[in-house]
Design an enzyme around this catalytic site. Sequence first.
Site, PDB file in Angstrom:
ATOM      1  N   CYS A 116      38.992  -6.126   4.949  1.00  0.00           N
ATOM      2  CA  CYS A 116      39.708  -7.096   5.842  1.00  0.00           C
ATOM      3  C   CYS A 116      39.306  -8.801   5.445  1.00  0.00           C
ATOM      4  CB  CYS A 116      39.378  -7.053   7.187  1.00  0.00           C
ATOM      5  SG  CYS A 116      40.031  -5.387   7.796  1.00  0.00           S
ATOM      6  N   HIS A 256      42.147 -13.065  11.142  1.00  0.00           N
ATOM      7  CA  HIS A 256      42.474 -11.623  10.681  1.00  0.00           C
ATOM      8  C   HIS A 256      42.978 -10.882  11.747  1.00  0.00           C
ATOM      9  CE1 HIS A 256      42.364  -7.805   9.264  1.00  0.00           C
ATOM     10  NE2 HIS A 256      41.191  -7.459  10.022  1.00  0.00           N
ATOM     11  N   ASN A 286      47.240  -3.920  11.417  1.00  0.00           N
ATOM     12  CA  ASN A 286      46.320  -4.684  10.914  1.00  0.00           C
ATOM     13  C   ASN A 286      46.381  -4.183   9.226  1.00  0.00           C
ATOM     14  OD1 ASN A 286      43.904  -5.122   9.438  1.00  0.00           O
ATOM     15  ND2 ASN A 286      42.543  -4.182  11.010  1.00  0.00           N
TER      16      ASN A 286
HETATM   17  O1  UT7 Z   1      39.707  -4.741  10.456  1.00  0.00           O
HETATM   18  C1  UT7 Z   1      38.830  -4.069  10.387  1.00  0.00           C
HETATM   19  C2  UT7 Z   1      37.737  -4.147  11.394  1.00  0.00           C
HETATM   20  N1  UT7 Z   1      38.077  -3.563  12.449  1.00  0.00           N
HETATM   21  C3  UT7 Z   1      38.382  -3.981  13.735  1.00  0.00           C
HETATM   22  O2  UT7 Z   1      38.026  -5.078  13.713  1.00  0.00           O
HETATM   23  C4  UT7 Z   1      38.503  -2.985  14.708  1.00  0.00           C
HETATM   24  C5  UT7 Z   1      37.641  -3.175  16.037  1.00  0.00           C
HETATM   25  N2  UT7 Z   1      37.718  -2.141  16.949  1.00  0.00           N
HETATM   26  C6  UT7 Z   1      38.925  -2.135  17.886  1.00  0.00           C
HETATM   27  O3  UT7 Z   1      39.715  -2.748  17.684  1.00  0.00           O
HETATM   28  C7  UT7 Z   1      38.663  -1.049  18.893  1.00  0.00           C
HETATM   29  O4  UT7 Z   1      37.364  -0.559  18.901  1.00  0.00           O
HETATM   30  C8  UT7 Z   1      39.823   0.036  19.051  1.00  0.00           C
HETATM   31  C9  UT7 Z   1      41.281  -0.379  18.958  1.00  0.00           C
HETATM   32  C10 UT7 Z   1      39.684   0.900  17.577  1.00  0.00           C
HETATM   33  C11 UT7 Z   1      39.723   0.947  19.971  1.00  0.00           C
HETATM   34  O5  UT7 Z   1      39.671   0.134  21.338  1.00  0.00           O
HETATM   35  P1  UT7 Z   1      38.457   0.342  22.347  1.00  0.00           P
HETATM   36  O6  UT7 Z   1      38.819  -0.296  23.665  1.00  0.00           O
HETATM   37  O7  UT7 Z   1      37.222   0.062  21.593  1.00  0.00           O
HETATM   38  O8  UT7 Z   1      38.428   1.955  22.629  1.00  0.00           O
HETATM   39  P2  UT7 Z   1      37.096   2.990  22.423  1.00  0.00           P
HETATM   40  O9  UT7 Z   1      37.043   3.320  21.156  1.00  0.00           O
HETATM   41  O10 UT7 Z   1      36.040   2.257  23.325  1.00  0.00           O
HETATM   42  O11 UT7 Z   1      37.938   4.162  23.425  1.00  0.00           O
HETATM   43  C12 UT7 Z   1      37.977   4.144  24.766  1.00  0.00           C
HETATM   44  C13 UT7 Z   1      38.801   5.390  25.080  1.00  0.00           C
HETATM   45  C14 UT7 Z   1      38.263   6.819  24.479  1.00  0.00           C
HETATM   46  O12 UT7 Z   1      38.457   7.710  25.527  1.00  0.00           O
HETATM   47  P3  UT7 Z   1      37.211   8.166  26.447  1.00  0.00           P
HETATM   48  O13 UT7 Z   1      36.342   8.487  25.678  1.00  0.00           O
HETATM   49  O14 UT7 Z   1      37.028   6.799  27.246  1.00  0.00           O
HETATM   50  O15 UT7 Z   1      37.927   9.143  27.591  1.00  0.00           O
HETATM   51  C15 UT7 Z   1      39.120   7.025  23.312  1.00  0.00           C
HETATM   52  O16 UT7 Z   1      39.123   8.464  23.091  1.00  0.00           O
HETATM   53  O17 UT7 Z   1      40.110   5.135  24.706  1.00  0.00           O
HETATM   54  C16 UT7 Z   1      40.483   6.521  23.734  1.00  0.00           C
HETATM   55  N3  UT7 Z   1      41.308   6.286  22.756  1.00  0.00           N
HETATM   56  C17 UT7 Z   1      42.723   6.195  22.998  1.00  0.00           C
HETATM   57  N4  UT7 Z   1      43.542   6.477  24.116  1.00  0.00           N
HETATM   58  C18 UT7 Z   1      44.788   6.538  23.792  1.00  0.00           C
HETATM   59  C19 UT7 Z   1      41.178   5.837  21.551  1.00  0.00           C
HETATM   60  N5  UT7 Z   1      41.923   5.604  20.799  1.00  0.00           N
HETATM   61  C20 UT7 Z   1      43.189   5.955  21.502  1.00  0.00           C
HETATM   62  C21 UT7 Z   1      44.481   6.009  21.503  1.00  0.00           C
HETATM   63  N6  UT7 Z   1      45.499   6.232  22.450  1.00  0.00           N
HETATM   64  N7  UT7 Z   1      45.187   5.589  20.371  1.00  0.00           N
END
Ligand code: UT7
Length: 332
Positions: A116, A256, A286
């Site tokens: 990225c 980004h 992204n």
């Molecule tokens: O560009 C390259 C670098 N990458 C980044 O900068 C990405 C950085 N990370 C992020 O943007 C975020 O971490 C994500 C968007 C990938 C995820 O968001 P989050 O707020 O960190 O969610 P999480 O991974 O902590 O997951 C929270 C909950 C989980 O469920 P439980 O375990 O709390 O029951 C996930 O299973 O949300 C669930 N979850 C979803 N639910 C509905 C994860 N993906 C989804 C989804 N739809 N697509």
Amino acid sequence: MNKIRAAITGVGGYVPDYILTNKELESMVDTNDEWITTRTGIKERRILKGENQGVSVMGIAAVKDMLAKTKIDPKEIDLIIFATVTADMTFPATANIVATAVGATNAFSYDLGAACSGFLFGLTTGASFIQSGMYKKVVVVGGDKMSAILDYTDRTTCIIFGDGAGCVLLEPTTEEVGVMDSILKSDGNGESYLHMKAGGSRQPATRESVDKRMHFVYQEGSAVFKFAVTNMADVAAQVAERNHLTAKNIQWLVPHQANKRIIDATASRVGITEDKVMMNIARYGNTTAGTIPLLLWDYEKQLKKGDNLILAAFGGGFTWGAIYLKWAYNPR
Ligand code: UT7
């Protein structure tokens, strides 16, 4: 004699026609529009469809767009750098394919892989060739066909990424515009949080690697999120401070587009209000190395000569960085 700086003198971009909406993703994985919108800020992303369509297709279209707008002869281009993690093939470099397709027959060309942050690494590298006096016309392309390496059964990654490419033309100037300063960083410890397990020389493609779905993006999202928020904001603030830039004299933050929450945190750290933050994450998601040149492409008509821009990125590697750029031309 005045110092030679590298000015951006043209911008091009391309996104594919196909729009993958949050609604359509709801029919593919267990997710919903509300979750995606509130957790990422993304509403839709573009997908390059069709057989034999690599990232070069988008890079070529972006460079042709820039050539049509700047009216330069492609034979004058000295160098094309293509920042991407989704090259058409492991070799040859996608930049070579682009150079030949756009008629840049006198250019040498190579790919650059910094995920990225790839466009920022490419911009700094390209600018250095101009500043040294070695070359007069350098094209830096950033783009990715993320749909080629996404697992559309993994809701944690497939909702984030999209396809697209943008580019800039760099030329020398003795005016006080162009790439003014840059801070670039990498940390190999990031490997465990964000990578693609197979397809490289460590784990070449095998029947087993395909069965185990190892040829897709692997990301530990919340860990990457924490590193991204801190490092992208730190480096943006650092480049601003050491150039005596504050909210008063920064016209645009160009972050980004990984997650709207990371963008907001970076803006707040630099003290910039949302109206001065370039954003298109809702429409494109992204696009990895494509996000920053696509922002410049989308906002080109709003940019004025002398505007101070802070570009900032964070991504796989880990890699991150920020560039202080003074815009070099008024809307044409
Ligand atoms: O560009 C390259 C670098 N990458 C980044 O900068 C990405 C950085 N990370 C992020 O943007 C975020 O971490 C994500 C968007 C990938 C995820 O968001 P989050 O707020 O960190 O969610 P999480 O991974 O902590 O997951 C929270 C909950 C989980 O469920 P439980 O375990 O709390 O029951 C996930 O299973 O949300 C669930 N979850 C979803 N639910 C509905 C994860 N993906 C989804 C989804 N739809 N697509």
